[in-house]
Design a protein around this motif. Structure first.
Motif, PDB file in Angstrom:
ATOM      1  N   ILE A  24      14.271  12.404   1.839  1.00 20.42           N
ATOM      2  CA  ILE A  24      14.932  11.692   0.697  1.00 20.42           C
ATOM      3  C   ILE A  24      15.861  10.429   1.068  1.00 20.42           C
ATOM      4  CG2 ILE A  24      15.965  12.009  -1.378  1.00 20.42           C
ATOM      5  CD1 ILE A  24      13.161  12.935  -1.459  1.00 20.42           C
ATOM      6  N   ASN A  25      16.691  10.668   2.075  1.00 27.22           N
ATOM      7  CA  ASN A  25      17.585   9.366   2.376  1.00 27.22           C
ATOM      8  C   ASN A  25      16.844   8.239   2.748  1.00 27.22           C
ATOM      9  OD1 ASN A  25      19.993  11.034   1.310  1.00 27.22           O
ATOM     10  ND2 ASN A  25      20.529  11.784   3.195  1.00 27.22           N
ATOM     11  N   LEU A  26      16.111   8.214   3.839  1.00 30.11           N
ATOM     12  CA  LEU A  26      15.453   7.419   4.312  1.00 30.11           C
ATOM     13  C   LEU A  26      14.473   6.574   3.302  1.00 30.11           C
ATOM     14  CD1 LEU A  26      14.457   8.588   7.915  1.00 30.11           C
ATOM     15  CD2 LEU A  26      16.365   6.903   7.179  1.00 30.11           C
ATOM     16  N   MET A  27      13.643   7.129   2.421  1.00 32.27           N
ATOM     17  CA  MET A  27      12.917   6.945   1.456  1.00 32.27           C
ATOM     18  C   MET A  27      14.194   5.919   0.390  1.00 32.27           C
ATOM     19  SD  MET A  27      10.720  10.264   0.366  1.00 32.27           S
ATOM     20  CE  MET A  27      10.118   9.548  -1.136  1.00 32.27           C
ATOM     21  N   ARG A  28      15.099   6.546   0.096  1.00 31.46           N
ATOM     22  CA  ARG A  28      16.194   5.485  -0.835  1.00 31.46           C
ATOM     23  C   ARG A  28      16.592   4.375   0.120  1.00 31.46           C
ATOM     24  NH1 ARG A  28      19.225  10.937  -2.981  1.00 31.46           N
ATOM     25  NH2 ARG A  28      18.032  11.111  -4.951  1.00 31.46           N
ATOM     26  N   GLU A  40       8.190  22.324   0.171  1.00 32.34           N
ATOM     27  CA  GLU A  40       9.548  22.509  -0.025  1.00 32.34           C
ATOM     28  C   GLU A  40       9.839  22.710  -1.545  1.00 32.34           C
ATOM     29  OE1 GLU A  40      11.127  22.044   2.669  1.00 32.34           O
ATOM     30  OE2 GLU A  40       9.465  21.332   3.812  1.00 32.34           O
ATOM     31  N   ASN A  41      11.117  22.399  -1.658  1.00 37.04           N
ATOM     32  CA  ASN A  41      11.834  23.283  -2.968  1.00 37.04           C
ATOM     33  C   ASN A  41      11.606  22.272  -4.219  1.00 37.04           C
ATOM     34  OD1 ASN A  41      13.882  21.510  -2.665  1.00 37.04           O
ATOM     35  ND2 ASN A  41      15.305  23.109  -1.974  1.00 37.04           N
ATOM     36  N   TRP A  42      11.857  22.589  -5.283  1.00 37.60           N
ATOM     37  CA  TRP A  42      11.826  21.878  -6.517  1.00 37.60           C
ATOM     38  C   TRP A  42      12.771  20.775  -6.580  1.00 37.60           C
ATOM     39  CZ3 TRP A  42       9.159  19.546 -10.019  1.00 37.60           C
ATOM     40  CH2 TRP A  42       9.770  18.850 -11.079  1.00 37.60           C
ATOM     41  N   GLU A  43      13.888  20.985  -6.091  1.00 36.80           N
ATOM     42  CA  GLU A  43      14.982  20.017  -6.067  1.00 36.80           C
ATOM     43  C   GLU A  43      14.462  18.704  -5.271  1.00 36.80           C
ATOM     44  OE1 GLU A  43      19.691  19.261  -4.450  1.00 36.80           O
ATOM     45  OE2 GLU A  43      18.276  20.943  -3.960  1.00 36.80           O
ATOM     46  N   MET A  44      13.974  18.865  -4.051  1.00 40.17           N
ATOM     47  CA  MET A  44      13.363  17.885  -3.360  1.00 40.17           C
ATOM     48  C   MET A  44      12.122  17.285  -4.179  1.00 40.17           C
ATOM     49  SD  MET A  44      11.581  17.449   0.394  1.00 40.17           S
ATOM     50  CE  MET A  44      11.411  16.056   1.132  1.00 40.17           C
ATOM     51  N   ALA A  45      11.319  17.961  -4.742  1.00 38.94           N
ATOM     52  CA  ALA A  45      10.193  17.199  -5.640  1.00 38.94           C
ATOM     53  C   ALA A  45      10.760  16.448  -6.635  1.00 38.94           C
ATOM     54  CB  ALA A  45       9.328  18.494  -5.822  1.00 38.94           C
ATOM     55  N   LYS A  46      11.704  17.063  -7.262  1.00 38.39           N
ATOM     56  CA  LYS A  46      12.205  16.139  -8.162  1.00 38.39           C
ATOM     57  C   LYS A  46      13.045  14.847  -7.884  1.00 38.39           C
ATOM     58  CE  LYS A  46      13.883  15.897 -12.777  1.00 38.39           C
ATOM     59  NZ  LYS A  46      14.806  14.664 -12.756  1.00 38.39           N
ATOM     60  N   LYS A  47      13.571  14.886  -6.835  1.00 35.56           N
ATOM     61  CA  LYS A  47      14.273  13.629  -6.342  1.00 35.56           C
ATOM     62  C   LYS A  47      13.056  12.610  -6.142  1.00 35.56           C
ATOM     63  CE  LYS A  47      18.223  15.776  -4.335  1.00 35.56           C
ATOM     64  NZ  LYS A  47      19.039  16.141  -3.145  1.00 35.56           N
ATOM     65  N   ALA A  48      11.963  13.080  -5.461  1.00 33.59           N
ATOM     66  CA  ALA A  48      10.775  12.194  -5.216  1.00 33.59           C
ATOM     67  C   ALA A  48      10.083  11.726  -6.366  1.00 33.59           C
ATOM     68  CB  ALA A  48       9.878  12.972  -4.242  1.00 33.59           C
ATOM     69  N   LYS A  52       0.662  -1.170  -0.197  1.00 35.31           N
ATOM     70  CA  LYS A  52       0.161   0.267  -0.053  1.00 35.31           C
ATOM     71  C   LYS A  52       0.900   1.245   0.054  1.00 35.31           C
ATOM     72  CE  LYS A  52      -3.862  -2.238   2.327  1.00 35.31           C
ATOM     73  NZ  LYS A  52      -5.101  -2.026   3.437  1.00 35.31           N
ATOM     74  N   PRO A  53       0.547   2.122  -0.681  1.00 36.39           N
ATOM     75  CA  PRO A  53       1.392   3.453  -0.793  1.00 36.39           C
ATOM     76  C   PRO A  53       1.473   4.326   0.286  1.00 36.39           C
ATOM     77  CG  PRO A  53      -0.838   3.748  -1.991  1.00 36.39           C
ATOM     78  CD  PRO A  53      -0.685   2.281  -1.716  1.00 36.39           C
ATOM     79  N   LEU A  54       2.325   5.078   0.529  1.00 34.51           N
ATOM     80  CA  LEU A  54       2.830   5.874   1.677  1.00 34.51           C
ATOM     81  C   LEU A  54       2.306   7.367   1.298  1.00 34.51           C
ATOM     82  CD1 LEU A  54       6.550   4.871   1.854  1.00 34.51           C
ATOM     83  CD2 LEU A  54       4.836   4.636   3.977  1.00 34.51           C
ATOM     84  N   ILE A  55       1.964   7.784   2.566  1.00 30.98           N
ATOM     85  CA  ILE A  55       1.440   9.295   2.590  1.00 30.98           C
ATOM     86  C   ILE A  55       2.394   9.898   3.486  1.00 30.98           C
ATOM     87  CG2 ILE A  55      -0.116  11.119   3.112  1.00 30.98           C
ATOM     88  CD1 ILE A  55      -2.336   9.151   2.840  1.00 30.98           C
ATOM     89  N   ILE A  56       3.408  10.797   2.923  1.00 31.47           N
ATOM     90  CA  ILE A  56       4.609  11.350   3.895  1.00 31.47           C
ATOM     91  C   ILE A  56       4.232  12.780   3.961  1.00 31.47           C
ATOM     92  CG2 ILE A  56       6.884  11.949   3.486  1.00 31.47           C
ATOM     93  CD1 ILE A  56       7.301   9.264   1.709  1.00 31.47           C
ATOM     94  N   HIS A  57       4.498  13.213   5.022  1.00 33.70           N
ATOM     95  CA  HIS A  57       4.573  14.521   5.607  1.00 33.70           C
ATOM     96  C   HIS A  57       6.009  14.813   5.927  1.00 33.70           C
ATOM     97  CE1 HIS A  57       3.504  17.908   8.577  1.00 33.70           C
ATOM     98  NE2 HIS A  57       4.618  17.702   8.970  1.00 33.70           N
ATOM     99  N   THR A  58       6.412  16.011   5.274  1.00 34.79           N
ATOM    100  CA  THR A  58       7.921  16.499   5.298  1.00 34.79           C
ATOM    101  C   THR A  58       7.994  17.868   5.463  1.00 34.79           C
ATOM    102  OG1 THR A  58      10.134  16.364   4.294  1.00 34.79           O
ATOM    103  CG2 THR A  58       8.281  16.469   2.790  1.00 34.79           C
ATOM    104  N   ARG A  59       8.548  18.404   6.450  1.00 39.36           N
ATOM    105  CA  ARG A  59       8.968  19.851   6.757  1.00 39.36           C
ATOM    106  C   ARG A  59      10.224  19.945   7.255  1.00 39.36           C
ATOM    107  NH1 ARG A  59       5.007  23.671  10.630  1.00 39.36           N
ATOM    108  NH2 ARG A  59       5.856  25.648   9.702  1.00 39.36           N
ATOM    109  N   ASP A  60      11.095  20.964   6.677  1.00 37.60           N
ATOM    110  CA  ASP A  60      12.317  21.386   7.144  1.00 37.60           C
ATOM    111  C   ASP A  60      13.020  20.001   7.448  1.00 37.60           C
ATOM    112  OD1 ASP A  60      11.202  23.787   7.184  1.00 37.60           O
ATOM    113  OD2 ASP A  60      11.636  24.282   9.460  1.00 37.60           O
ATOM    114  N   ALA A  61      12.915  18.931   6.695  1.00 35.73           N
ATOM    115  CA  ALA A  61      13.808  17.550   6.750  1.00 35.73           C
ATOM    116  C   ALA A  61      14.032  17.243   5.320  1.00 35.73           C
ATOM    117  CB  ALA A  61      12.985  16.629   7.423  1.00 35.73           C
ATOM    118  N   ARG A  62      14.366  17.835   4.337  1.00 34.70           N
ATOM    119  CA  ARG A  62      14.529  17.288   3.030  1.00 34.70           C
ATOM    120  C   ARG A  62      15.465  16.245   2.873  1.00 34.70           C
ATOM    121  NH1 ARG A  62      14.768  23.622   0.567  1.00 34.70           N
ATOM    122  NH2 ARG A  62      12.522  24.194   1.258  1.00 34.70           N
ATOM    123  N   GLU A  63      16.706  16.651   3.357  1.00 33.13           N
ATOM    124  CA  GLU A  63      17.598  15.562   3.167  1.00 33.13           C
ATOM    125  C   GLU A  63      17.544  13.960   3.710  1.00 33.13           C
ATOM    126  OE1 GLU A  63      22.605  15.081   3.707  1.00 33.13           O
ATOM    127  OE2 GLU A  63      21.559  16.880   3.710  1.00 33.13           O
TER     128      GLU A  63
END
Length: 259
Positions: A138-142, A158-166, A124-135
Protein backbone atom coordinates in the motif's frame (compact mmCIF):
# COMPACT_ATOMS: atom_id res chain seq x y z
CA UNK A 1 -21.49 -14.05 -19.22
CA UNK A 2 -18.40 -14.04 -17.02
CA UNK A 3 -14.70 -13.28 -17.42
CA UNK A 4 -11.62 -15.05 -16.13
CA UNK A 5 -9.69 -11.93 -15.18
CA UNK A 6 -6.44 -13.76 -14.38
CA UNK A 7 -5.12 -17.00 -15.86
CA UNK A 8 -1.82 -18.37 -17.13
CA UNK A 9 -2.81 -20.18 -20.31
CA UNK A 10 0.82 -20.68 -21.32
CA UNK A 11 1.49 -22.59 -18.09
CA UNK A 12 -1.24 -25.19 -18.49
CA UNK A 13 0.01 -28.78 -18.76
CA UNK A 14 -1.98 -29.82 -21.81
CA UNK A 15 -0.67 -33.40 -21.68
CA UNK A 16 -1.91 -33.75 -18.11
CA UNK A 17 -5.27 -32.26 -19.06
CA UNK A 18 -5.41 -34.33 -22.26
CA UNK A 19 -6.62 -31.15 -23.96
CA UNK A 20 -5.16 -28.51 -26.25
CA UNK A 21 -5.59 -24.74 -25.83
CA UNK A 22 -8.51 -24.61 -28.26
CA UNK A 23 -10.35 -27.21 -26.18
CA UNK A 24 -9.55 -25.50 -22.87
CA UNK A 25 -11.00 -22.25 -24.17
CA UNK A 26 -14.04 -23.97 -25.68
CA UNK A 27 -14.74 -25.70 -22.35
CA UNK A 28 -14.71 -22.30 -20.67
CA UNK A 29 -16.87 -20.66 -23.31
CA UNK A 30 -19.42 -23.45 -22.76
CA UNK A 31 -19.48 -22.31 -19.12
CA UNK A 32 -20.35 -18.73 -20.14
CA UNK A 33 -16.78 -17.37 -20.03
CA UNK A 34 -16.57 -14.67 -22.69
CA UNK A 35 -13.07 -13.28 -22.11
CA UNK A 36 -9.72 -14.35 -20.69
CA UNK A 37 -6.80 -12.27 -19.41
CA UNK A 38 -3.59 -14.26 -19.84
CA UNK A 39 -1.06 -12.91 -17.36
CA UNK A 40 2.69 -12.64 -17.83
CA UNK A 41 5.20 -13.55 -15.11
CA UNK A 42 8.52 -12.93 -16.91
CA UNK A 43 9.62 -10.70 -19.77
CA UNK A 44 11.74 -13.44 -21.35
CA UNK A 45 8.75 -15.75 -21.69
CA UNK A 46 6.31 -13.04 -22.75
CA UNK A 47 6.88 -13.38 -26.54
CA UNK A 48 6.19 -17.14 -26.34
CA UNK A 49 3.05 -16.50 -24.30
CA UNK A 50 1.87 -13.85 -26.74
CA UNK A 51 2.47 -16.16 -29.69
CA UNK A 52 0.21 -18.81 -28.15
CA UNK A 53 -2.75 -16.47 -27.61
CA UNK A 54 -2.44 -13.84 -30.33
CA UNK A 55 -4.99 -15.45 -32.66
CA UNK A 56 -7.79 -15.52 -30.07
CA UNK A 57 -9.86 -12.30 -30.07
CA UNK A 58 -11.37 -13.14 -26.67
CA UNK A 59 -7.94 -13.50 -24.99
CA UNK A 60 -6.05 -10.42 -23.81
CA UNK A 61 -2.56 -10.27 -22.32
CA UNK A 62 -0.65 -8.54 -19.57
CA UNK A 63 3.09 -7.92 -19.48
CA UNK A 64 5.27 -7.88 -16.39
CA UNK A 65 7.45 -9.77 -13.94
CA UNK A 66 6.06 -11.69 -10.95
CA UNK A 67 7.82 -10.66 -7.72
CA UNK A 68 9.06 -14.21 -7.15
CA UNK A 69 10.54 -14.25 -10.66
CA UNK A 70 12.31 -10.89 -10.18
CA UNK A 71 15.90 -12.04 -9.73
CA UNK A 72 17.61 -8.92 -11.08
CA UNK A 73 16.77 -5.26 -11.67
CA UNK A 74 13.76 -4.63 -13.88
CA UNK A 75 14.55 -3.74 -17.48
CA UNK A 76 12.05 -0.90 -17.77
CA UNK A 77 12.74 -0.17 -21.42
CA UNK A 78 12.14 -3.80 -22.33
CA UNK A 79 8.91 -3.78 -20.32
CA UNK A 80 7.75 -0.61 -22.10
CA UNK A 81 8.58 -2.08 -25.50
CA UNK A 82 6.80 -5.39 -24.90
CA UNK A 83 3.84 -3.88 -23.06
CA UNK A 84 3.14 -1.45 -25.88
CA UNK A 85 1.73 -4.30 -27.98
CA UNK A 86 -1.97 -3.73 -28.68
CA UNK A 87 -2.86 -7.15 -27.25
CA UNK A 88 -1.53 -6.03 -23.85
CA UNK A 89 -4.22 -4.47 -21.67
CA UNK A 90 -2.41 -4.45 -18.30
CA UNK A 91 1.00 -4.26 -16.61
CA UNK A 92 2.01 -7.16 -14.38
CA UNK A 93 1.69 -9.25 -12.57
CA UNK A 94 3.93 -7.33 -10.25
CA UNK A 95 3.91 -6.58 -6.54
CA UNK A 96 5.46 -7.94 -3.36
CA UNK A 97 5.65 -11.45 -1.94
CA UNK A 98 7.37 -11.65 1.44
CA UNK A 99 6.29 -15.21 2.19
CA UNK A 100 9.60 -16.60 1.01
CA UNK A 101 13.20 -15.31 1.13
CA UNK A 102 13.89 -11.89 2.63
CA UNK A 103 16.89 -11.57 0.32
CA UNK A 104 14.66 -10.47 -2.57
CA UNK A 105 12.61 -7.80 -0.81
CA UNK A 106 14.61 -4.82 -2.10
CA UNK A 107 14.70 -5.98 -5.72
CA UNK A 108 10.95 -6.75 -5.50
CA UNK A 109 10.24 -3.24 -4.23
CA UNK A 110 12.34 -1.61 -6.95
CA UNK A 111 10.66 -3.73 -9.62
CA UNK A 112 7.20 -2.91 -8.26
CA UNK A 113 7.96 0.80 -8.44
CA UNK A 114 9.20 0.37 -12.00
CA UNK A 115 6.00 -1.40 -13.00
CA UNK A 116 3.90 1.39 -11.47
CA UNK A 117 5.89 3.97 -13.43
CA UNK A 118 5.45 2.04 -16.69
CA UNK A 119 1.73 1.57 -16.04
CA UNK A 120 1.34 5.31 -15.56
CA UNK A 121 3.41 6.04 -18.66
CA UNK A 122 1.45 3.64 -20.87
CA UNK A 123 -1.90 4.33 -19.16
CA UNK A 124 -2.54 0.65 -18.57
CA UNK A 125 -3.78 -0.74 -15.22
CA UNK A 126 -1.67 -2.78 -12.82
CA UNK A 127 -2.14 -6.40 -11.81
CA UNK A 128 -0.75 -6.64 -8.29
CA UNK A 129 0.28 -9.79 -6.43
CA UNK A 130 0.64 -9.23 -2.70
CA UNK A 131 1.41 -11.75 0.03
CA UNK A 132 2.52 -11.01 3.58
CA UNK A 133 3.51 -7.49 2.47
CA UNK A 134 0.45 -5.43 3.27
CA UNK A 135 2.05 -2.24 4.54
CA UNK A 136 4.81 -2.01 1.94
CA UNK A 137 2.42 -2.77 -0.92
CA UNK A 138 0.00 0.00 0.00
CA UNK A 139 2.79 2.45 0.86
CA UNK A 140 4.51 1.98 -2.51
CA UNK A 141 1.20 2.27 -4.34
CA UNK A 142 0.54 5.58 -2.61
CA UNK A 143 4.08 6.94 -2.92
CA UNK A 144 4.24 6.33 -6.65
CA UNK A 145 0.72 7.39 -7.66
CA UNK A 146 -0.65 3.98 -8.56
CA UNK A 147 -4.13 5.47 -8.33
CA UNK A 148 -3.43 7.27 -11.62
CA UNK A 149 -3.34 4.04 -13.63
CA UNK A 150 -5.53 1.97 -11.32
CA UNK A 151 -5.55 -1.78 -11.23
CA UNK A 152 -6.41 -4.85 -9.24
CA UNK A 153 -5.10 -6.76 -6.25
CA UNK A 154 -5.42 -10.22 -7.72
CA UNK A 155 -6.01 -13.57 -5.97
CA UNK A 156 -6.59 -11.58 -2.82
CA UNK A 157 -5.98 -13.39 0.48
CA UNK A 158 -5.20 -10.52 2.85
CA UNK A 159 -7.48 -8.73 5.34
CA UNK A 160 -10.34 -6.25 4.91
CA UNK A 161 -8.21 -3.34 6.12
CA UNK A 162 -5.84 -3.78 3.19
CA UNK A 163 -8.66 -4.34 0.72
CA UNK A 164 -10.36 -1.15 1.91
CA UNK A 165 -7.17 0.89 1.47
CA UNK A 166 -6.79 -0.36 -2.09
CA UNK A 167 -10.47 0.23 -2.87
CA UNK A 168 -10.17 3.78 -1.54
CA UNK A 169 -7.41 4.29 -4.14
CA UNK A 170 -9.78 3.16 -6.88
CA UNK A 171 -8.45 -0.38 -7.13
CA UNK A 172 -10.43 -3.57 -7.66
CA UNK A 173 -10.14 -6.77 -5.63
CA UNK A 174 -10.08 -10.10 -7.48
CA UNK A 175 -11.06 -13.36 -5.83
CA UNK A 176 -9.91 -16.82 -6.89
CA UNK A 177 -10.97 -20.34 -6.01
CA UNK A 178 -9.22 -20.03 -2.64
CA UNK A 179 -12.47 -18.56 -1.33
CA UNK A 180 -14.08 -22.00 -1.70
CA UNK A 181 -11.53 -23.64 0.61
CA UNK A 182 -12.86 -24.66 4.01
CA UNK A 183 -10.08 -22.86 5.90
CA UNK A 184 -10.54 -19.54 4.06
CA UNK A 185 -12.72 -18.16 6.85
CA UNK A 186 -11.29 -14.62 6.94
CA UNK A 187 -11.34 -14.35 3.15
CA UNK A 188 -15.03 -15.26 3.04
CA UNK A 189 -15.73 -12.39 5.44
CA UNK A 190 -13.66 -10.03 3.29
CA UNK A 191 -15.58 -11.01 0.16
CA UNK A 192 -18.87 -10.21 1.86
CA UNK A 193 -17.59 -6.66 2.45
CA UNK A 194 -16.15 -5.92 -1.00
CA UNK A 195 -18.49 -3.54 -2.87
CA UNK A 196 -19.94 -5.21 -5.93
CA UNK A 197 -18.60 -2.46 -8.18
CA UNK A 198 -15.01 -3.23 -7.03
CA UNK A 199 -15.07 -7.01 -7.43
CA UNK A 200 -13.45 -9.26 -10.03
CA UNK A 201 -13.28 -13.05 -10.32
CA UNK A 202 -10.47 -15.25 -11.59
CA UNK A 203 -9.02 -18.75 -11.65
CA UNK A 204 -5.25 -18.06 -11.56
CA UNK A 205 -5.16 -21.32 -13.51
CA UNK A 206 -3.38 -23.69 -13.63
CA UNK A 207 -3.09 -23.07 -9.89
CA UNK A 208 -5.59 -23.06 -6.99
CA UNK A 209 -8.50 -24.99 -8.45
CA UNK A 210 -11.73 -24.33 -6.51
CA UNK A 211 -13.72 -26.94 -4.67
CA UNK A 212 -14.78 -29.49 -5.97
CA UNK A 213 -11.67 -29.63 -8.18
CA UNK A 214 -9.14 -28.80 -5.47
CA UNK A 215 -5.86 -30.61 -6.06
CA UNK A 216 -6.46 -30.89 -9.80
CA UNK A 217 -5.14 -28.68 -12.57
CA UNK A 218 -7.15 -25.47 -12.61
CA UNK A 219 -8.57 -24.16 -15.89
CA UNK A 220 -10.62 -21.12 -16.93
CA UNK A 221 -13.91 -23.05 -17.05
CA UNK A 222 -13.78 -23.27 -13.26
CA UNK A 223 -14.26 -19.52 -12.88
CA UNK A 224 -17.96 -20.37 -13.10
CA UNK A 225 -17.63 -22.28 -9.81
CA UNK A 226 -15.92 -19.28 -8.23
CA UNK A 227 -18.72 -17.03 -9.44
CA UNK A 228 -21.48 -19.26 -8.07
CA UNK A 229 -19.73 -19.50 -4.70
CA UNK A 230 -19.21 -15.75 -4.37
CA UNK A 231 -22.78 -15.01 -5.47
CA UNK A 232 -24.08 -17.23 -2.68
CA UNK A 233 -21.72 -15.63 -0.14
CA UNK A 234 -22.94 -12.16 -1.06
CA UNK A 235 -26.61 -13.08 -1.31
CA UNK A 236 -26.79 -12.45 -5.05
CA UNK A 237 -28.01 -14.39 -8.04
CA UNK A 238 -25.40 -15.77 -10.39
CA UNK A 239 -26.60 -13.37 -13.09
CA UNK A 240 -26.20 -10.35 -10.79
CA UNK A 241 -22.67 -11.37 -9.86
CA UNK A 242 -21.79 -12.18 -13.47
CA UNK A 243 -23.07 -8.88 -14.85
CA UNK A 244 -21.28 -6.79 -12.23
CA UNK A 245 -17.90 -8.53 -12.42
CA UNK A 246 -17.95 -8.59 -16.22
CA UNK A 247 -18.74 -4.88 -16.39
CA UNK A 248 -16.02 -4.23 -13.80
CA UNK A 249 -13.50 -6.12 -15.91
CA UNK A 250 -14.13 -4.06 -19.04
CA UNK A 251 -14.22 -0.84 -17.03
CA UNK A 252 -10.79 -1.54 -15.57
CA UNK A 253 -9.17 -3.19 -18.57
CA UNK A 254 -10.72 -0.76 -21.00
CA UNK A 255 -8.46 -1.80 -23.89
CA UNK A 256 -9.82 -5.37 -23.83
CA UNK A 257 -12.15 -6.04 -26.73
CA UNK A 258 -15.63 -6.98 -25.58
CA UNK A 259 -17.47 -9.70 -27.46
Amino acid sequence: MIVDSHCHLDRLDFDKLDLNLDQVLENARAKKVEHFLCVSVTLDQFPTMLDKIKHYPDVSASCGVHPLDQKDALDKQKLISLASHDKVVAIGETGLDYYYSKDTHIVQQESFVGHIEVANELNKPLIIHTRDAREDTINLMRAHNAENCGGVLHCFTENWEMAKKAIDMGFYISISGIVTFKNAVELKDVVKQIPLDRLLIETDSPYLAPVPYRGKTNQPAYVEDVAYYIAELKGLTFDELAEATTNNFYSLFNQAKRA
